[in-house]
Design a protein around this motif. Structure first.
Motif, PDB file in Angstrom:
ATOM      1  N   GLY A  31       0.838  -1.186   0.000  1.00 44.22           N
ATOM      2  CA  GLY A  31       0.000   0.000   0.000  1.00 44.22           C
ATOM      3  C   GLY A  31       0.875   1.239   0.000  1.00 44.22           C
ATOM      4  N   TYR A  32       0.261   2.388   0.214  1.00 47.12           N
ATOM      5  CA  TYR A  32       1.015   3.645   0.247  1.00 47.12           C
ATOM      6  C   TYR A  32       0.743   4.373   1.556  1.00 47.12           C
ATOM      7  CZ  TYR A  32       2.078   2.992  -4.662  1.00 47.12           C
ATOM      8  OH  TYR A  32       2.561   2.479  -5.847  1.00 47.12           O
ATOM      9  N   MET A  33       1.770   5.042   2.046  1.00 44.01           N
ATOM     10  CA  MET A  33       1.642   5.831   3.260  1.00 44.01           C
ATOM     11  C   MET A  33       2.082   7.263   2.992  1.00 44.01           C
ATOM     12  SD  MET A  33       3.173   3.311   6.244  1.00 44.01           S
ATOM     13  CE  MET A  33       2.239   1.911   6.850  1.00 44.01           C
ATOM     14  N   ASN A  34       1.485   8.203   3.724  1.00 43.63           N
ATOM     15  CA  ASN A  34       2.030   9.557   3.764  1.00 43.63           C
ATOM     16  C   ASN A  34       2.597   9.777   5.158  1.00 43.63           C
ATOM     17  OD1 ASN A  34      -0.220   9.938   5.350  1.00 43.63           O
ATOM     18  ND2 ASN A  34      -1.247  11.368   3.968  1.00 43.63           N
ATOM     19  N   ALA A  35       3.123  10.948   5.397  1.00 46.56           N
ATOM     20  CA  ALA A  35       3.759  11.202   6.693  1.00 46.56           C
ATOM     21  C   ALA A  35       2.779  11.007   7.843  1.00 46.56           C
ATOM     22  CB  ALA A  35       4.332  12.617   6.721  1.00 46.56           C
ATOM     23  N   GLU A  36       1.524  11.404   7.637  1.00 42.07           N
ATOM     24  CA  GLU A  36       0.517  11.302   8.695  1.00 42.07           C
ATOM     25  C   GLU A  36       0.184   9.841   8.993  1.00 42.07           C
ATOM     26  OE1 GLU A  36      -3.926  13.052   9.842  1.00 42.07           O
ATOM     27  OE2 GLU A  36      -3.040  13.486   7.877  1.00 42.07           O
ATOM     28  N   SER A  37       0.057   9.010   7.940  1.00 44.23           N
ATOM     29  CA  SER A  37      -0.296   7.609   8.170  1.00 44.23           C
ATOM     30  C   SER A  37       0.867   6.844   8.786  1.00 44.23           C
ATOM     31  CB  SER A  37      -0.755   6.941   6.873  1.00 44.23           C
ATOM     32  OG  SER A  37       0.292   6.834   5.940  1.00 44.23           O
ATOM     33  N   VAL A  38       2.108   7.219   8.435  1.00 41.47           N
ATOM     34  CA  VAL A  38       3.271   6.598   9.075  1.00 41.47           C
ATOM     35  C   VAL A  38       3.262   6.919  10.562  1.00 41.47           C
ATOM     36  CG1 VAL A  38       5.788   6.550   9.228  1.00 41.47           C
ATOM     37  CG2 VAL A  38       4.687   6.612   6.992  1.00 41.47           C
ATOM     38  N   ALA A  39       3.025   8.185  10.885  1.00 43.61           N
ATOM     39  CA  ALA A  39       2.999   8.611  12.288  1.00 43.61           C
ATOM     40  C   ALA A  39       1.884   7.897  13.047  1.00 43.61           C
ATOM     41  CB  ALA A  39       2.817  10.122  12.373  1.00 43.61           C
ATOM     42  N   LYS A  40       0.703   7.748  12.420  1.00 44.97           N
ATOM     43  CA  LYS A  40      -0.416   7.076  13.078  1.00 44.97           C
ATOM     44  C   LYS A  40      -0.107   5.597  13.288  1.00 44.97           C
ATOM     45  CE  LYS A  40      -5.400   6.335  12.899  1.00 44.97           C
ATOM     46  NZ  LYS A  40      -6.678   6.613  12.186  1.00 44.97           N
ATOM     47  N   THR A  41       0.569   4.989  12.307  1.00 45.13           N
ATOM     48  CA  THR A  41       0.957   3.586  12.434  1.00 45.13           C
ATOM     49  C   THR A  41       1.886   3.403  13.625  1.00 45.13           C
ATOM     50  OG1 THR A  41       0.734   3.146  10.060  1.00 45.13           O
ATOM     51  CG2 THR A  41       2.177   1.682  11.310  1.00 45.13           C
ATOM     52  N   LEU A  42       2.878   4.272  13.733  1.00 45.90           N
ATOM     53  CA  LEU A  42       3.826   4.195  14.842  1.00 45.90           C
ATOM     54  C   LEU A  42       3.137   4.427  16.182  1.00 45.90           C
ATOM     55  CD1 LEU A  42       6.803   6.179  13.247  1.00 45.90           C
ATOM     56  CD2 LEU A  42       6.691   3.708  13.649  1.00 45.90           C
ATOM     57  N   ASP A  43       2.169   5.316  16.199  1.00 48.92           N
ATOM     58  CA  ASP A  43       1.492   5.668  17.447  1.00 48.92           C
ATOM     59  C   ASP A  43       0.487   4.606  17.887  1.00 48.92           C
ATOM     60  OD1 ASP A  43       0.774   7.630  19.570  1.00 48.92           O
ATOM     61  OD2 ASP A  43      -1.158   7.623  18.532  1.00 48.92           O
ATOM     62  N   SER A  44      -0.259   4.039  16.925  1.00 45.10           N
ATOM     63  CA  SER A  44      -1.330   3.094  17.257  1.00 45.10           C
ATOM     64  C   SER A  44      -0.878   1.645  17.304  1.00 45.10           C
ATOM     65  CB  SER A  44      -2.470   3.226  16.243  1.00 45.10           C
ATOM     66  OG  SER A  44      -2.061   2.732  14.968  1.00 45.10           O
ATOM     67  N   GLY A  45       0.216   1.349  16.590  1.00 38.71           N
ATOM     68  CA  GLY A  45       0.662  -0.033  16.511  1.00 38.71           C
ATOM     69  C   GLY A  45      -0.111  -0.851  15.493  1.00 38.71           C
ATOM     70  N   LYS A  46      -1.003  -0.192  14.735  1.00 33.38           N
ATOM     71  CA  LYS A  46      -1.759  -0.840  13.669  1.00 33.38           C
ATOM     72  C   LYS A  46      -1.427  -0.156  12.346  1.00 33.38           C
ATOM     73  CE  LYS A  46      -5.596  -1.934  16.783  1.00 33.38           C
ATOM     74  NZ  LYS A  46      -7.020  -1.657  17.106  1.00 33.38           N
ATOM     75  N   VAL A  47      -1.264  -0.966  11.292  1.00 36.20           N
ATOM     76  CA  VAL A  47      -0.849  -0.422  10.007  1.00 36.20           C
ATOM     77  C   VAL A  47      -1.923   0.501   9.446  1.00 36.20           C
ATOM     78  CG1 VAL A  47      -0.174  -0.941   7.639  1.00 36.20           C
ATOM     79  CG2 VAL A  47       0.597  -2.423   9.504  1.00 36.20           C
ATOM     80  N   CYS A  48      -1.525   1.709   9.139  1.00 30.63           N
ATOM     81  CA  CYS A  48      -2.417   2.712   8.566  1.00 30.63           C
ATOM     82  C   CYS A  48      -1.841   3.184   7.234  1.00 30.63           C
ATOM     83  CB  CYS A  48      -2.587   3.890   9.522  1.00 30.63           C
ATOM     84  SG  CYS A  48      -3.629   5.225   8.867  1.00 30.63           S
ATOM     85  N   PHE A  49      -2.658   3.181   6.195  1.00 30.66           N
ATOM     86  CA  PHE A  49      -2.238   3.622   4.871  1.00 30.66           C
ATOM     87  C   PHE A  49      -2.908   4.943   4.514  1.00 30.66           C
ATOM     88  CE2 PHE A  49      -2.027  -1.063   4.629  1.00 30.66           C
ATOM     89  CZ  PHE A  49      -0.706  -1.220   4.238  1.00 30.66           C
ATOM     90  N   PHE A  50      -2.477   5.490   3.389  1.00 23.51           N
ATOM     91  CA  PHE A  50      -3.219   6.593   2.777  1.00 23.51           C
ATOM     92  C   PHE A  50      -3.909   6.016   1.554  1.00 23.51           C
ATOM     93  CE2 PHE A  50      -3.861  10.017  -0.260  1.00 23.51           C
ATOM     94  CZ  PHE A  50      -4.530  10.944   0.532  1.00 23.51           C
TER      95      PHE A  50
END
Length: 201
Positions: A31-50
Protein backbone atom coordinates in the motif's frame (compact mmCIF):
# COMPACT_ATOMS: atom_id res chain seq x y z
CA UNK A 1 11.78 1.74 14.16
CA UNK A 2 12.22 4.27 11.39
CA UNK A 3 13.07 7.97 11.62
CA UNK A 4 10.15 9.80 10.02
CA UNK A 5 12.22 12.85 9.12
CA UNK A 6 14.58 10.77 6.98
CA UNK A 7 11.91 9.26 4.72
CA UNK A 8 11.75 10.39 1.10
CA UNK A 9 8.15 10.78 -0.05
CA UNK A 10 7.27 11.17 -3.74
CA UNK A 11 5.78 14.28 -5.36
CA UNK A 12 2.36 13.28 -4.05
CA UNK A 13 3.70 12.93 -0.53
CA UNK A 14 3.50 9.13 -0.61
CA UNK A 15 5.87 6.24 0.01
CA UNK A 16 5.23 2.57 -0.92
CA UNK A 17 4.95 0.14 1.97
CA UNK A 18 5.28 -3.64 1.68
CA UNK A 19 3.64 -5.55 4.54
CA UNK A 20 5.23 -8.84 5.59
CA UNK A 21 4.05 -11.29 8.23
CA UNK A 22 6.58 -10.91 11.04
CA UNK A 23 6.42 -14.62 11.87
CA UNK A 24 6.02 -16.45 8.57
CA UNK A 25 7.81 -13.81 6.43
CA UNK A 26 5.13 -14.15 3.77
CA UNK A 27 4.43 -10.89 1.90
CA UNK A 28 0.83 -9.90 2.67
CA UNK A 29 0.10 -6.73 0.72
CA UNK A 30 1.42 -3.44 -0.61
CA UNK A 31 0.00 0.00 0.00
CA UNK A 32 1.01 3.65 0.25
CA UNK A 33 1.64 5.83 3.26
CA UNK A 34 2.03 9.56 3.76
CA UNK A 35 3.76 11.20 6.69
CA UNK A 36 0.52 11.30 8.69
CA UNK A 37 -0.30 7.61 8.17
CA UNK A 38 3.27 6.60 9.08
CA UNK A 39 3.00 8.61 12.29
CA UNK A 40 -0.42 7.08 13.08
CA UNK A 41 0.96 3.59 12.43
CA UNK A 42 3.83 4.19 14.84
CA UNK A 43 1.49 5.67 17.45
CA UNK A 44 -1.33 3.09 17.26
CA UNK A 45 0.66 -0.03 16.51
CA UNK A 46 -1.76 -0.84 13.67
CA UNK A 47 -0.85 -0.42 10.01
CA UNK A 48 -2.42 2.71 8.57
CA UNK A 49 -2.24 3.62 4.87
CA UNK A 50 -3.22 6.59 2.78
CA UNK A 51 -5.99 5.49 0.43
CA UNK A 52 -5.39 7.03 -2.99
CA UNK A 53 -8.91 6.19 -4.16
CA UNK A 54 -10.64 7.68 -1.11
CA UNK A 55 -8.02 10.35 -0.45
CA UNK A 56 -7.96 9.72 3.28
CA UNK A 57 -6.15 7.76 5.97
CA UNK A 58 -7.18 4.12 6.12
CA UNK A 59 -6.29 1.73 8.94
CA UNK A 60 -6.21 -1.82 7.59
CA UNK A 61 -8.97 -3.75 9.36
CA UNK A 62 -11.05 -0.75 10.41
CA UNK A 63 -14.10 -2.37 8.78
CA UNK A 64 -13.26 -6.10 8.85
CA UNK A 65 -11.41 -6.24 12.15
CA UNK A 66 -8.46 -7.88 10.39
CA UNK A 67 -5.89 -5.43 11.71
CA UNK A 68 -2.18 -5.66 11.00
CA UNK A 69 -0.35 -5.31 14.32
CA UNK A 70 3.05 -3.74 13.75
CA UNK A 71 6.20 -5.39 15.03
CA UNK A 72 8.82 -3.43 13.10
CA UNK A 73 9.12 -0.92 10.26
CA UNK A 74 12.25 -0.70 8.13
CA UNK A 75 13.20 1.82 5.45
CA UNK A 76 15.24 0.68 2.47
CA UNK A 77 18.75 1.93 1.74
CA UNK A 78 17.40 5.02 -0.11
CA UNK A 79 14.70 5.77 2.48
CA UNK A 80 12.06 5.79 -0.29
CA UNK A 81 10.18 2.56 0.48
CA UNK A 82 9.11 0.75 3.65
CA UNK A 83 9.03 -2.83 4.86
CA UNK A 84 6.35 -3.23 7.53
CA UNK A 85 6.60 -6.40 9.60
CA UNK A 86 3.28 -7.15 11.23
CA UNK A 87 1.09 -9.85 12.75
CA UNK A 88 -2.23 -10.15 10.87
CA UNK A 89 -5.39 -10.58 12.93
CA UNK A 90 -7.03 -12.40 10.01
CA UNK A 91 -6.98 -12.61 6.20
CA UNK A 92 -5.25 -9.56 4.75
CA UNK A 93 -6.93 -9.27 1.34
CA UNK A 94 -10.47 -7.89 1.01
CA UNK A 95 -11.29 -11.04 -0.98
CA UNK A 96 -10.78 -13.13 2.14
CA UNK A 97 -7.43 -14.49 0.99
CA UNK A 98 -4.45 -14.59 3.35
CA UNK A 99 -2.51 -12.30 1.00
CA UNK A 100 -3.29 -9.97 -1.89
CA UNK A 101 -1.46 -12.42 -4.16
CA UNK A 102 -3.68 -15.34 -3.22
CA UNK A 103 -0.94 -17.16 -1.34
CA UNK A 104 -1.48 -19.14 1.84
CA UNK A 105 0.17 -17.40 4.77
CA UNK A 106 2.14 -20.33 6.09
CA UNK A 107 5.67 -20.70 7.37
CA UNK A 108 7.74 -22.49 4.70
CA UNK A 109 9.54 -24.26 7.53
CA UNK A 110 6.90 -26.76 8.67
CA UNK A 111 8.14 -26.94 12.26
CA UNK A 112 7.71 -23.19 12.67
CA UNK A 113 4.30 -23.41 11.00
CA UNK A 114 3.35 -26.20 13.43
CA UNK A 115 4.56 -24.10 16.35
CA UNK A 116 2.42 -21.18 15.20
CA UNK A 117 -0.58 -23.50 14.88
CA UNK A 118 -0.04 -25.00 18.34
CA UNK A 119 0.26 -21.55 19.90
CA UNK A 120 -3.25 -20.87 18.65
CA UNK A 121 -4.52 -24.28 19.75
CA UNK A 122 -3.46 -23.74 23.35
CA UNK A 123 -6.25 -21.19 23.68
CA UNK A 124 -8.90 -23.56 22.32
CA UNK A 125 -11.33 -25.51 24.46
CA UNK A 126 -9.66 -28.45 26.28
CA UNK A 127 -12.62 -30.56 25.20
CA UNK A 128 -11.63 -30.28 21.54
CA UNK A 129 -7.86 -29.70 21.69
CA UNK A 130 -5.33 -32.15 23.10
CA UNK A 131 -2.74 -29.36 23.07
CA UNK A 132 -4.95 -27.08 25.19
CA UNK A 133 -5.80 -29.96 27.50
CA UNK A 134 -2.15 -30.90 28.01
CA UNK A 135 -0.95 -27.35 28.64
CA UNK A 136 -3.90 -26.84 30.99
CA UNK A 137 -2.58 -29.65 33.20
CA UNK A 138 0.52 -27.60 34.02
CA UNK A 139 4.20 -27.52 33.16
CA UNK A 140 5.05 -30.65 35.16
CA UNK A 141 2.66 -32.78 33.11
CA UNK A 142 3.99 -31.37 29.83
CA UNK A 143 7.58 -32.00 30.90
CA UNK A 144 6.64 -35.54 31.99
CA UNK A 145 5.18 -36.25 28.55
CA UNK A 146 8.41 -35.08 26.89
CA UNK A 147 10.35 -37.46 29.12
CA UNK A 148 8.02 -40.35 28.31
CA UNK A 149 8.25 -39.74 24.58
CA UNK A 150 12.05 -39.48 24.77
CA UNK A 151 12.25 -42.87 26.47
CA UNK A 152 9.95 -44.42 23.87
CA UNK A 153 12.12 -43.01 21.08
CA UNK A 154 15.27 -44.45 22.66
CA UNK A 155 13.59 -47.86 22.91
CA UNK A 156 12.55 -47.78 19.23
CA UNK A 157 16.05 -46.62 18.20
CA UNK A 158 17.39 -49.99 19.30
CA UNK A 159 15.20 -51.80 16.76
CA UNK A 160 14.95 -51.56 12.97
CA UNK A 161 11.30 -50.64 12.57
CA UNK A 162 11.49 -47.39 10.58
CA UNK A 163 7.79 -46.56 10.91
CA UNK A 164 7.72 -46.93 14.69
CA UNK A 165 10.97 -45.03 15.13
CA UNK A 166 9.84 -42.06 13.01
CA UNK A 167 6.44 -41.97 14.68
CA UNK A 168 8.06 -41.85 18.12
CA UNK A 169 10.42 -39.12 16.85
CA UNK A 170 7.39 -37.14 15.67
CA UNK A 171 5.66 -37.63 19.05
CA UNK A 172 8.74 -36.33 20.84
CA UNK A 173 9.06 -33.32 18.53
CA UNK A 174 5.41 -32.41 19.01
CA UNK A 175 5.60 -32.58 22.80
CA UNK A 176 8.94 -30.73 22.78
CA UNK A 177 7.35 -27.82 20.90
CA UNK A 178 4.39 -27.85 23.28
CA UNK A 179 6.83 -27.67 26.21
CA UNK A 180 8.57 -24.65 24.66
CA UNK A 181 5.21 -22.95 24.19
CA UNK A 182 4.12 -23.76 27.75
CA UNK A 183 7.34 -22.19 29.03
CA UNK A 184 6.82 -19.07 26.90
CA UNK A 185 9.59 -19.86 24.43
CA UNK A 186 9.79 -21.08 20.84
CA UNK A 187 12.02 -22.85 18.35
CA UNK A 188 13.53 -19.49 17.41
CA UNK A 189 14.89 -19.14 20.95
CA UNK A 190 16.58 -22.54 20.74
CA UNK A 191 17.89 -21.66 17.29
CA UNK A 192 19.44 -18.50 18.71
CA UNK A 193 21.33 -20.52 21.32
CA UNK A 194 22.50 -23.04 18.72
CA UNK A 195 23.66 -20.27 16.38
CA UNK A 196 25.62 -18.79 19.25
CA UNK A 197 27.35 -22.13 19.77
CA UNK A 198 27.98 -22.75 16.09
CA UNK A 199 31.60 -22.18 15.07
CA UNK A 200 31.31 -23.24 11.47
CA UNK A 201 33.69 -26.13 12.06
Amino acid sequence: MIALEKLKFDVNGLIPAIVQDAETRVVLMQGYMNAESVAKTLDSGKVCFFSRSRQRLWTKGEESGNFLHVKEILADCDNDSLLVKAIPAGPTCHTGSDTCWGEVNRESDFLHYLQQYLRKRKNDSPEVSYTARLIGKGINKVAQKVGEEAVELVIEAKDDNEELFLNEAADLMYHYIVLLIAKGYGLEDVERVLRGRHTGA
